[in-house]
Design an enzyme around this catalytic site. Structure first.
Site, short mmCIF file in Angstrom:
data_model
loop_
_atom_site.label_atom_id
_atom_site.label_comp_id
_atom_site.label_asym_id
_atom_site.label_seq_id
_atom_site.Cartn_x
_atom_site.Cartn_y
_atom_site.Cartn_z
N HIS A 14 49.00 6.39 -17.72
CA HIS A 14 50.08 6.37 -16.73
C HIS A 14 49.66 7.20 -15.54
CE1 HIS A 14 52.55 10.31 -17.61
NE2 HIS A 14 51.28 10.53 -17.74
N CYS A 23 48.76 14.76 -11.57
CA CYS A 23 49.50 13.66 -12.20
C CYS A 23 49.38 12.35 -11.42
CB CYS A 23 50.98 14.02 -12.31
SG CYS A 23 51.22 15.54 -13.17
N HIS A 27 45.61 8.52 -15.75
CA HIS A 27 45.07 9.26 -16.88
C HIS A 27 45.77 8.81 -18.15
CE1 HIS A 27 48.61 11.57 -15.58
NE2 HIS A 27 48.72 11.95 -16.84
N HIS A 29 47.13 9.40 -22.34
CA HIS A 29 47.59 10.33 -23.37
C HIS A 29 47.64 9.60 -24.70
CE1 HIS A 29 48.94 13.33 -20.47
NE2 HIS A 29 49.60 12.39 -19.81
N HIS A 67 47.36 0.79 -25.61
CA HIS A 67 46.11 0.42 -24.92
C HIS A 67 46.36 -0.35 -23.63
CE1 HIS A 67 44.27 1.91 -28.56
NE2 HIS A 67 43.16 2.00 -27.87
N GLU A 137 53.61 13.63 -24.91
CA GLU A 137 52.43 13.05 -24.24
C GLU A 137 51.19 13.91 -24.51
OE1 GLU A 137 52.61 12.97 -19.93
OE2 GLU A 137 52.71 15.15 -19.86
N1 LIG Z 1 59.10 16.86 -16.52
C1 LIG Z 1 57.87 16.26 -16.41
N2 LIG Z 1 56.87 16.93 -15.83
C2 LIG Z 1 55.64 16.38 -15.76
C3 LIG Z 1 55.42 15.11 -16.30
C4 LIG Z 1 56.51 14.40 -16.87
O1 LIG Z 1 56.38 13.24 -17.32
N3 LIG Z 1 57.72 15.02 -16.92
N4 LIG Z 1 54.17 14.58 -16.28
C5 LIG Z 1 53.12 15.24 -15.81
C6 LIG Z 1 51.72 14.66 -15.90
O2 LIG Z 1 51.80 13.31 -16.26
C7 LIG Z 1 50.68 15.32 -16.83
O3 LIG Z 1 50.22 14.41 -17.83
C8 LIG Z 1 51.03 16.55 -17.51
O4 LIG Z 1 50.78 17.59 -16.67
P1 LIG Z 1 50.56 19.11 -17.06
O5 LIG Z 1 51.27 19.47 -18.30
O6 LIG Z 1 50.90 19.86 -15.86
O7 LIG Z 1 49.02 19.11 -17.29
P2 LIG Z 1 48.12 19.38 -18.56
O8 LIG Z 1 48.43 18.40 -19.62
O9 LIG Z 1 46.71 19.39 -18.08
O10 LIG Z 1 48.59 20.81 -19.00
P3 LIG Z 1 47.86 22.01 -19.73
O11 LIG Z 1 48.87 22.49 -20.73
O12 LIG Z 1 47.62 22.98 -18.65
O13 LIG Z 1 46.61 21.50 -20.36
C9 LIG Z 1 53.29 16.56 -15.15
N5 LIG Z 1 54.63 17.06 -15.21
ZN LIG Z 2 50.42 12.33 -17.99
#
Ligand SMILES: Nc1nc2c(c(=O)[nH]1)N=C([C@H](O)[C@H](O)COP(=O)(O)OP(=O)(O)OP(=O)(O)O)CN2
Ligand SMILES: [Zn+2]
Length: 147
Positions: A14, A23, A27, A29, A67, A137
Protein backbone atom coordinates in the site's frame (compact mmCIF):
# COMPACT_ATOMS: atom_id res chain seq x y z
CA UNK A 1 -23.80 -12.91 24.66
CA UNK A 2 -20.73 -14.84 23.46
CA UNK A 3 -17.94 -13.83 21.11
CA UNK A 4 -15.68 -15.82 18.78
CA UNK A 5 -12.56 -14.58 17.03
CA UNK A 6 -10.73 -15.74 13.89
CA UNK A 7 -7.50 -14.55 12.36
CA UNK A 8 -6.07 -14.39 8.86
CA UNK A 9 -2.99 -12.83 7.31
CA UNK A 10 -2.18 -11.35 3.93
CA UNK A 11 0.87 -9.95 2.17
CA UNK A 12 -0.11 -6.70 0.55
CA UNK A 13 1.44 -3.45 -0.62
CA UNK A 14 0.00 0.00 0.00
CA UNK A 15 1.00 3.61 0.10
CA UNK A 16 -0.39 6.77 1.70
CA UNK A 17 0.70 9.74 -0.42
CA UNK A 18 -1.55 12.14 1.51
CA UNK A 19 0.51 11.50 4.70
CA UNK A 20 3.83 12.32 3.05
CA UNK A 21 7.17 11.08 4.34
CA UNK A 22 8.11 7.43 3.93
CA UNK A 23 4.47 6.33 3.76
CA UNK A 24 4.18 7.82 0.29
CA UNK A 25 6.49 5.12 -1.08
CA UNK A 26 4.82 1.95 -2.29
CA UNK A 27 5.75 -0.60 0.39
CA UNK A 28 4.50 -3.92 1.70
CA UNK A 29 3.44 -5.37 5.03
CA UNK A 30 2.57 -8.80 6.33
CA UNK A 31 -0.88 -7.84 7.60
CA UNK A 32 -2.92 -9.68 10.22
CA UNK A 33 -6.67 -9.33 10.62
CA UNK A 34 -8.46 -10.47 13.77
CA UNK A 35 -12.23 -10.50 13.48
CA UNK A 36 -14.64 -10.94 16.41
CA UNK A 37 -18.34 -11.66 16.05
CA UNK A 38 -20.89 -11.91 18.83
CA UNK A 39 -24.23 -13.55 19.37
CA UNK A 40 -26.09 -15.99 21.54
CA UNK A 41 -25.10 -19.64 21.47
CA UNK A 42 -27.19 -21.72 19.06
CA UNK A 43 -28.48 -25.22 19.76
CA UNK A 44 -25.07 -26.61 18.74
CA UNK A 45 -23.44 -24.59 21.52
CA UNK A 46 -21.60 -22.19 19.19
CA UNK A 47 -21.96 -18.58 18.05
CA UNK A 48 -20.95 -19.42 14.46
CA UNK A 49 -18.81 -22.17 12.96
CA UNK A 50 -15.14 -21.07 12.92
CA UNK A 51 -14.54 -22.85 9.62
CA UNK A 52 -17.42 -21.18 7.81
CA UNK A 53 -16.46 -17.72 9.06
CA UNK A 54 -12.80 -18.25 8.09
CA UNK A 55 -13.71 -19.62 4.68
CA UNK A 56 -15.77 -16.51 3.82
CA UNK A 57 -13.21 -14.09 5.19
CA UNK A 58 -10.16 -15.84 3.71
CA UNK A 59 -11.77 -16.15 0.31
CA UNK A 60 -12.50 -12.43 0.18
CA UNK A 61 -9.08 -11.37 1.49
CA UNK A 62 -7.14 -13.80 -0.69
CA UNK A 63 -9.12 -12.83 -3.79
CA UNK A 64 -8.94 -9.06 -3.36
CA UNK A 65 -5.90 -8.22 -1.22
CA UNK A 66 -3.34 -11.00 -0.82
CA UNK A 67 -0.22 -10.46 -2.95
CA UNK A 68 -1.78 -7.35 -4.44
CA UNK A 69 -1.68 -3.62 -3.82
CA UNK A 70 -4.14 -1.34 -2.00
CA UNK A 71 -4.30 2.23 -3.30
CA UNK A 72 -6.65 5.17 -2.86
CA UNK A 73 -8.74 5.75 -5.96
CA UNK A 74 -7.20 9.23 -6.30
CA UNK A 75 -3.66 7.83 -6.22
CA UNK A 76 -1.79 8.70 -9.45
CA UNK A 77 -0.31 5.17 -9.46
CA UNK A 78 -3.74 3.63 -10.12
CA UNK A 79 -3.67 3.92 -13.95
CA UNK A 80 -0.15 2.48 -14.16
CA UNK A 81 -0.95 -0.55 -12.02
CA UNK A 82 -4.23 -1.11 -13.84
CA UNK A 83 -2.49 -0.96 -17.18
CA UNK A 84 0.08 -3.44 -15.92
CA UNK A 85 -2.77 -5.83 -15.11
CA UNK A 86 -1.56 -6.47 -11.56
CA UNK A 87 -3.82 -7.18 -8.62
CA UNK A 88 -5.10 -3.86 -7.31
CA UNK A 89 -7.75 -3.00 -4.73
CA UNK A 90 -8.91 0.61 -5.11
CA UNK A 91 -10.14 2.19 -1.90
CA UNK A 92 -13.13 4.52 -1.95
CA UNK A 93 -14.61 3.44 -5.28
CA UNK A 94 -17.49 1.19 -4.38
CA UNK A 95 -18.78 -0.99 -1.57
CA UNK A 96 -17.32 -2.40 0.59
CA UNK A 97 -14.73 0.43 0.66
CA UNK A 98 -17.04 3.31 -0.31
CA UNK A 99 -16.11 6.45 1.65
CA UNK A 100 -12.77 4.96 2.76
CA UNK A 101 -10.49 7.02 0.58
CA UNK A 102 -7.04 5.70 1.50
CA UNK A 103 -5.65 2.32 2.59
CA UNK A 104 -4.72 3.30 6.13
CA UNK A 105 -4.70 0.59 8.77
CA UNK A 106 -7.86 2.16 10.24
CA UNK A 107 -9.62 1.95 6.86
CA UNK A 108 -8.46 -1.62 6.24
CA UNK A 109 -10.04 -2.54 9.59
CA UNK A 110 -13.32 -0.84 8.64
CA UNK A 111 -13.23 -2.52 5.22
CA UNK A 112 -12.86 -5.95 6.81
CA UNK A 113 -15.65 -5.20 9.28
CA UNK A 114 -17.93 -4.52 6.29
CA UNK A 115 -16.71 -7.65 4.51
CA UNK A 116 -17.57 -9.64 7.64
CA UNK A 117 -21.04 -8.03 7.71
CA UNK A 118 -21.50 -9.43 4.20
CA UNK A 119 -20.23 -12.87 5.32
CA UNK A 120 -22.82 -12.90 8.12
CA UNK A 121 -25.58 -11.98 5.68
CA UNK A 122 -24.45 -14.57 3.14
CA UNK A 123 -24.31 -17.29 5.77
CA UNK A 124 -27.79 -16.31 7.04
CA UNK A 125 -26.61 -16.00 10.65
CA UNK A 126 -29.36 -14.23 12.56
CA UNK A 127 -28.56 -12.30 15.73
CA UNK A 128 -24.83 -12.31 14.96
CA UNK A 129 -22.86 -9.08 14.59
CA UNK A 130 -19.28 -7.90 14.18
CA UNK A 131 -18.04 -6.35 17.44
CA UNK A 132 -14.35 -5.85 16.78
CA UNK A 133 -11.83 -5.93 13.95
CA UNK A 134 -8.14 -5.49 14.74
CA UNK A 135 -5.66 -5.09 11.91
CA UNK A 136 -1.89 -5.01 12.32
CA UNK A 137 0.45 -3.89 9.56
CA UNK A 138 3.66 -4.35 11.60
CA UNK A 139 4.49 -5.79 15.00
CA UNK A 140 4.06 -2.33 16.50
CA UNK A 141 1.26 -0.72 14.43
CA UNK A 142 -2.39 -1.72 14.78
CA UNK A 143 -5.86 -0.24 14.41
CA UNK A 144 -9.22 -1.45 15.70
CA UNK A 145 -12.82 -0.92 14.81
CA UNK A 146 -15.02 -1.54 17.84
CA UNK A 147 -18.77 -1.51 17.40
N1 LIG B 1 -2.76 6.21 12.05
C1 LIG B 1 -1.97 5.77 11.02
N2 LIG B 1 -0.72 6.23 10.92
C2 LIG B 1 0.09 5.76 9.95
C3 LIG B 1 -0.38 4.79 9.06
C4 LIG B 1 -1.73 4.36 9.17
O1 LIG B 1 -2.22 3.53 8.37
N3 LIG B 1 -2.48 4.86 10.17
N4 LIG B 1 0.45 4.28 8.12
C5 LIG B 1 1.73 4.62 8.04
C6 LIG B 1 2.66 3.96 7.03
O2 LIG B 1 1.90 3.21 6.13
C7 LIG B 1 3.80 3.04 7.55
O3 LIG B 1 3.65 1.71 7.05
C8 LIG B 1 4.01 2.93 8.97
O4 LIG B 1 4.82 3.96 9.36
P1 LIG B 1 5.71 4.05 10.67
O5 LIG B 1 5.14 3.25 11.78
O6 LIG B 1 5.89 5.47 10.90
O7 LIG B 1 7.03 3.40 10.15
P2 LIG B 1 7.82 2.09 10.54
O8 LIG B 1 6.96 0.91 10.32
O9 LIG B 1 9.09 2.13 9.78
O10 LIG B 1 8.06 2.30 12.07
P3 LIG B 1 9.19 1.83 13.07
O11 LIG B 1 8.45 1.37 14.29
O12 LIG B 1 9.98 3.06 13.30
O13 LIG B 1 9.97 0.74 12.41
C9 LIG B 1 2.28 5.70 8.89
N5 LIG B 1 1.36 6.19 9.86
ZN1 LIG C 1 2.46 0.93 5.51
Amino acid sequence: MNQVTVRHNFETAHRLPHLGGKCQNLHGHSWWAEVTVAGDLNDQGIVVDFGTLKRHLREWIDTHLDHGAMLGDLDPLVPALEEDGGKLFRFGVAEPSKGLDWPTVENVAELLARVTDDCIDAAGWRGVAVTRVRVTETHVNAAEVVR
